[in-house]
Structures are given as structure tokens and as C-alpha cells.
Design a protein around this motif. Structure first.
Motif, PDB file in Angstrom:
ATOM      1  N   TYR A 170       5.252  -7.054  19.344  1.00 52.17           N
ATOM      2  CA  TYR A 170       5.845  -8.169  18.602  1.00 52.17           C
ATOM      3  C   TYR A 170       4.969  -8.543  17.412  1.00 52.17           C
ATOM      4  O   TYR A 170       5.461  -8.783  16.308  1.00 52.17           O
ATOM      5  CB  TYR A 170       6.025  -9.392  19.511  1.00 52.17           C
ATOM      6  CG  TYR A 170       7.197  -9.317  20.437  1.00 52.17           C
ATOM      7  CD1 TYR A 170       8.499  -9.391  19.962  1.00 52.17           C
ATOM      8  CD2 TYR A 170       7.009  -9.184  21.806  1.00 52.17           C
ATOM      9  CE1 TYR A 170       9.578  -9.323  20.828  1.00 52.17           C
ATOM     10  CE2 TYR A 170       8.082  -9.117  22.676  1.00 52.17           C
ATOM     11  CZ  TYR A 170       9.362  -9.192  22.173  1.00 52.17           C
ATOM     12  OH  TYR A 170      10.430  -9.130  23.024  1.00 52.17           O
ATOM     13  N   LEU A 171       3.669  -8.610  17.642  1.00 48.12           N
ATOM     14  CA  LEU A 171       2.748  -8.973  16.573  1.00 48.12           C
ATOM     15  C   LEU A 171       2.800  -7.969  15.428  1.00 48.12           C
ATOM     16  O   LEU A 171       2.813  -8.347  14.258  1.00 48.12           O
ATOM     17  CB  LEU A 171       1.330  -9.062  17.141  1.00 48.12           C
ATOM     18  CG  LEU A 171       0.247  -9.577  16.208  1.00 48.12           C
ATOM     19  CD1 LEU A 171       0.562 -10.996  15.750  1.00 48.12           C
ATOM     20  CD2 LEU A 171      -1.090  -9.538  16.905  1.00 48.12           C
ATOM     21  N   ALA A 172       2.871  -6.694  15.742  1.00 48.92           N
ATOM     22  CA  ALA A 172       2.948  -5.661  14.705  1.00 48.92           C
ATOM     23  C   ALA A 172       4.233  -5.785  13.901  1.00 48.92           C
ATOM     24  O   ALA A 172       4.223  -5.697  12.669  1.00 48.92           O
ATOM     25  CB  ALA A 172       2.846  -4.284  15.331  1.00 48.92           C
ATOM     26  N   ALA A 173       5.350  -6.000  14.585  1.00 43.17           N
ATOM     27  CA  ALA A 173       6.633  -6.104  13.887  1.00 43.17           C
ATOM     28  C   ALA A 173       6.663  -7.305  12.964  1.00 43.17           C
ATOM     29  O   ALA A 173       7.079  -7.203  11.801  1.00 43.17           O
ATOM     30  CB  ALA A 173       7.772  -6.179  14.909  1.00 43.17           C
ATOM     31  N   PHE A 174       6.215  -8.449  13.459  1.00 46.66           N
ATOM     32  CA  PHE A 174       6.257  -9.647  12.629  1.00 46.66           C
ATOM     33  C   PHE A 174       5.182  -9.647  11.550  1.00 46.66           C
ATOM     34  O   PHE A 174       5.368 -10.253  10.495  1.00 46.66           O
ATOM     35  CB  PHE A 174       6.189 -10.907  13.494  1.00 46.66           C
ATOM     36  CG  PHE A 174       7.505 -11.208  14.145  1.00 46.66           C
ATOM     37  CD1 PHE A 174       8.564 -11.688  13.405  1.00 46.66           C
ATOM     38  CD2 PHE A 174       7.687 -10.992  15.497  1.00 46.66           C
ATOM     39  CE1 PHE A 174       9.784 -11.948  13.994  1.00 46.66           C
ATOM     40  CE2 PHE A 174       8.901 -11.244  16.099  1.00 46.66           C
ATOM     41  CZ  PHE A 174       9.959 -11.734  15.339  1.00 46.66           C
ATOM     42  N   ALA A 175       4.070  -8.964  11.785  1.00 41.21           N
ATOM     43  CA  ALA A 175       3.063  -8.833  10.733  1.00 41.21           C
ATOM     44  C   ALA A 175       3.635  -8.057   9.556  1.00 41.21           C
ATOM     45  O   ALA A 175       3.430  -8.415   8.398  1.00 41.21           O
ATOM     46  CB  ALA A 175       1.813  -8.146  11.267  1.00 41.21           C
ATOM     47  N   GLU A 176       4.376  -6.993   9.840  1.00 42.98           N
ATOM     48  CA  GLU A 176       4.990  -6.219   8.760  1.00 42.98           C
ATOM     49  C   GLU A 176       6.088  -7.011   8.060  1.00 42.98           C
ATOM     50  O   GLU A 176       6.182  -7.010   6.839  1.00 42.98           O
ATOM     51  CB  GLU A 176       5.568  -4.914   9.296  1.00 42.98           C
ATOM     52  CG  GLU A 176       4.539  -3.865   9.555  1.00 42.98           C
ATOM     53  CD  GLU A 176       5.159  -2.521   9.842  1.00 42.98           C
ATOM     54  OE1 GLU A 176       6.203  -2.191   9.241  1.00 42.98           O
ATOM     55  OE2 GLU A 176       4.593  -1.798  10.676  1.00 42.98           O
ATOM     56  N   PHE A 177       6.929  -7.677   8.838  1.00 40.90           N
ATOM     57  CA  PHE A 177       8.063  -8.379   8.257  1.00 40.90           C
ATOM     58  C   PHE A 177       7.626  -9.614   7.477  1.00 40.90           C
ATOM     59  O   PHE A 177       7.946  -9.760   6.299  1.00 40.90           O
ATOM     60  CB  PHE A 177       9.048  -8.768   9.358  1.00 40.90           C
ATOM     61  CG  PHE A 177      10.296  -9.424   8.849  1.00 40.90           C
ATOM     62  CD1 PHE A 177      11.197  -8.707   8.094  1.00 40.90           C
ATOM     63  CD2 PHE A 177      10.564 -10.742   9.128  1.00 40.90           C
ATOM     64  CE1 PHE A 177      12.358  -9.308   7.613  1.00 40.90           C
ATOM     65  CE2 PHE A 177      11.707 -11.353   8.660  1.00 40.90           C
ATOM     66  CZ  PHE A 177      12.609 -10.635   7.901  1.00 40.90           C
ATOM     67  N   LEU A 178       6.877 -10.499   8.120  1.00 42.88           N
ATOM     68  CA  LEU A 178       6.472 -11.742   7.466  1.00 42.88           C
ATOM     69  C   LEU A 178       5.331 -11.527   6.474  1.00 42.88           C
ATOM     70  O   LEU A 178       5.246 -12.220   5.466  1.00 42.88           O
ATOM     71  CB  LEU A 178       6.071 -12.780   8.518  1.00 42.88           C
ATOM     72  CG  LEU A 178       7.189 -13.193   9.465  1.00 42.88           C
ATOM     73  CD1 LEU A 178       6.646 -14.131  10.537  1.00 42.88           C
ATOM     74  CD2 LEU A 178       8.331 -13.836   8.713  1.00 42.88           C
ATOM     75  N   GLY A 179       4.462 -10.559   6.761  1.00 43.41           N
ATOM     76  CA  GLY A 179       3.367 -10.274   5.847  1.00 43.41           C
ATOM     77  C   GLY A 179       3.856  -9.768   4.503  1.00 43.41           C
ATOM     78  O   GLY A 179       3.318 -10.121   3.454  1.00 43.41           O
ATOM     79  N   ALA A 180       4.895  -8.958   4.526  1.00 43.62           N
ATOM     80  CA  ALA A 180       5.450  -8.452   3.262  1.00 43.62           C
ATOM     81  C   ALA A 180       6.042  -9.597   2.438  1.00 43.62           C
ATOM     82  O   ALA A 180       5.856  -9.655   1.219  1.00 43.62           O
ATOM     83  CB  ALA A 180       6.513  -7.404   3.545  1.00 43.62           C
ATOM     84  N   TRP A 181       6.737 -10.495   3.110  1.00 41.27           N
ATOM     85  CA  TRP A 181       7.286 -11.660   2.389  1.00 41.27           C
ATOM     86  C   TRP A 181       6.169 -12.553   1.859  1.00 41.27           C
ATOM     87  O   TRP A 181       6.239 -13.060   0.744  1.00 41.27           O
ATOM     88  CB  TRP A 181       8.217 -12.464   3.301  1.00 41.27           C
ATOM     89  CG  TRP A 181       9.539 -11.825   3.481  1.00 41.27           C
ATOM     90  CD1 TRP A 181       9.973 -11.123   4.568  1.00 41.27           C
ATOM     91  CD2 TRP A 181      10.607 -11.790   2.538  1.00 41.27           C
ATOM     92  NE1 TRP A 181      11.246 -10.652   4.356  1.00 41.27           N
ATOM     93  CE2 TRP A 181      11.660 -11.060   3.118  1.00 41.27           C
ATOM     94  CE3 TRP A 181      10.777 -12.303   1.260  1.00 41.27           C
ATOM     95  CZ2 TRP A 181      12.851 -10.831   2.456  1.00 41.27           C
ATOM     96  CZ3 TRP A 181      11.976 -12.071   0.607  1.00 41.27           C
ATOM     97  CH2 TRP A 181      12.981 -11.340   1.203  1.00 41.27           C
ATOM     98  N   GLY A 182       5.148 -12.743   2.660  1.00 39.88           N
ATOM     99  CA  GLY A 182       4.020 -13.559   2.215  1.00 39.88           C
ATOM    100  C   GLY A 182       3.324 -12.961   1.011  1.00 39.88           C
ATOM    101  O   GLY A 182       2.974 -13.671   0.073  1.00 39.88           O
ATOM    102  N   MET A 183       3.142 -11.656   1.031  1.00 39.66           N
ATOM    103  CA  MET A 183       2.504 -10.999  -0.116  1.00 39.66           C
ATOM    104  C   MET A 183       3.396 -11.051  -1.344  1.00 39.66           C
ATOM    105  O   MET A 183       2.925 -11.268  -2.456  1.00 39.66           O
ATOM    106  CB  MET A 183       2.179  -9.542   0.233  1.00 39.66           C
ATOM    107  CG  MET A 183       1.157  -9.371   1.322  1.00 39.66           C
ATOM    108  SD  MET A 183      -0.507  -9.774   0.822  1.00 39.66           S
ATOM    109  CE  MET A 183      -0.866  -8.389  -0.220  1.00 39.66           C
ATOM    110  N   ALA A 184       4.690 -10.855  -1.157  1.00 36.68           N
ATOM    111  CA  ALA A 184       5.612 -10.828  -2.294  1.00 36.68           C
ATOM    112  C   ALA A 184       5.706 -12.191  -2.985  1.00 36.68           C
ATOM    113  O   ALA A 184       5.798 -12.263  -4.210  1.00 36.68           O
ATOM    114  CB  ALA A 184       6.994 -10.374  -1.834  1.00 36.68           C
ATOM    115  N   PHE A 185       5.662 -13.257  -2.203  1.00 37.64           N
ATOM    116  CA  PHE A 185       5.835 -14.589  -2.777  1.00 37.64           C
ATOM    117  C   PHE A 185       4.527 -15.356  -2.926  1.00 37.64           C
ATOM    118  O   PHE A 185       4.540 -16.522  -3.310  1.00 37.64           O
ATOM    119  CB  PHE A 185       6.835 -15.398  -1.945  1.00 37.64           C
ATOM    120  CG  PHE A 185       8.233 -14.882  -2.078  1.00 37.64           C
ATOM    121  CD1 PHE A 185       8.951 -15.058  -3.249  1.00 37.64           C
ATOM    122  CD2 PHE A 185       8.824 -14.182  -1.043  1.00 37.64           C
ATOM    123  CE1 PHE A 185      10.229 -14.565  -3.385  1.00 37.64           C
ATOM    124  CE2 PHE A 185      10.111 -13.689  -1.164  1.00 37.64           C
ATOM    125  CZ  PHE A 185      10.812 -13.878  -2.341  1.00 37.64           C
ATOM    126  N   GLY A 186       3.416 -14.729  -2.628  1.00 39.13           N
ATOM    127  CA  GLY A 186       2.124 -15.356  -2.827  1.00 39.13           C
ATOM    128  C   GLY A 186       1.816 -16.463  -1.845  1.00 39.13           C
ATOM    129  O   GLY A 186       1.052 -17.369  -2.148  1.00 39.13           O
TER     130      GLY A 186
END
Length: 78
Positions: A34-50
Motif C-alpha cells: 500500500y505504501l509503495a502504491a500511494f507513494a507513487e500516486f501521491l508523490g507524483a502529484w506532490g512533485m508536479a504541483f510543488g
């Protein structure tokens, strides 16, 4: 894209239940899957929007480090 495949099942992905089941078949505990999946999903959004970029970058880097050492090192880097 990969995070959306794992969490939401978009683009032909397995969805969250399929992802956790697949990782479980490889011996990975469910909380880590779960942590890996959400790290990829939410981390990408976090990086994209700063938003919380350092935390997002750390999560993504940790996710890729685990993938590198647990899967790719057996077969070589490429």
C-alpha cells in the motif's frame, strides 16, 4: 501513470487490490505494498504541483531504491 495503474486501475493496471495481491505473492507485506502504491500516486502529484516536494521526492526515491535492490540487482542494472 504507474501510480494511477496501481491505485485506481487506470491504463490497464491491476488496481489496488490486484497490486497488493501481486506484491503479497512475492512476499511483500500488505502495508508496504500500500505504501509503495500511494507513494507513487501521491508523490507524483506532490512533485508536479510543488506540494511537500521533499517528502514526495523521498518517498519516490525510497520506492525506487527498494525496487532496484530487491528485483533489478538479481538480473543486473539493465
Amino acid at each position: 501513470m504507474h501510480g494511477a495503474q496501481k491505485v485506481m486501475g487506470l491504463y490497464g493496471g491491476p488496481g489496488l487490490n490486484g497490486w497488493v495481491g501481486y506484491m503479497g505473492s512475492m512476499g511483500v507485506p500488505a502495508p508496504m505494498a500500500y505504501l509503495a502504491a500511494f507513494a507513487e500516486f501521491l508523490g507524483a502529484w506532490g512533485m508536479a504541483f510543488g506540494f511537500l516536494t521533499r517528502i514526495a521526492a523521498f518517498g519516490l526515491a525510497a520506492n525506487m531504491a527498494v525496487a532496484t535492490f530487491s528485483v533489478h540487482m538479481k538480473n543486473g542494472f539493465f
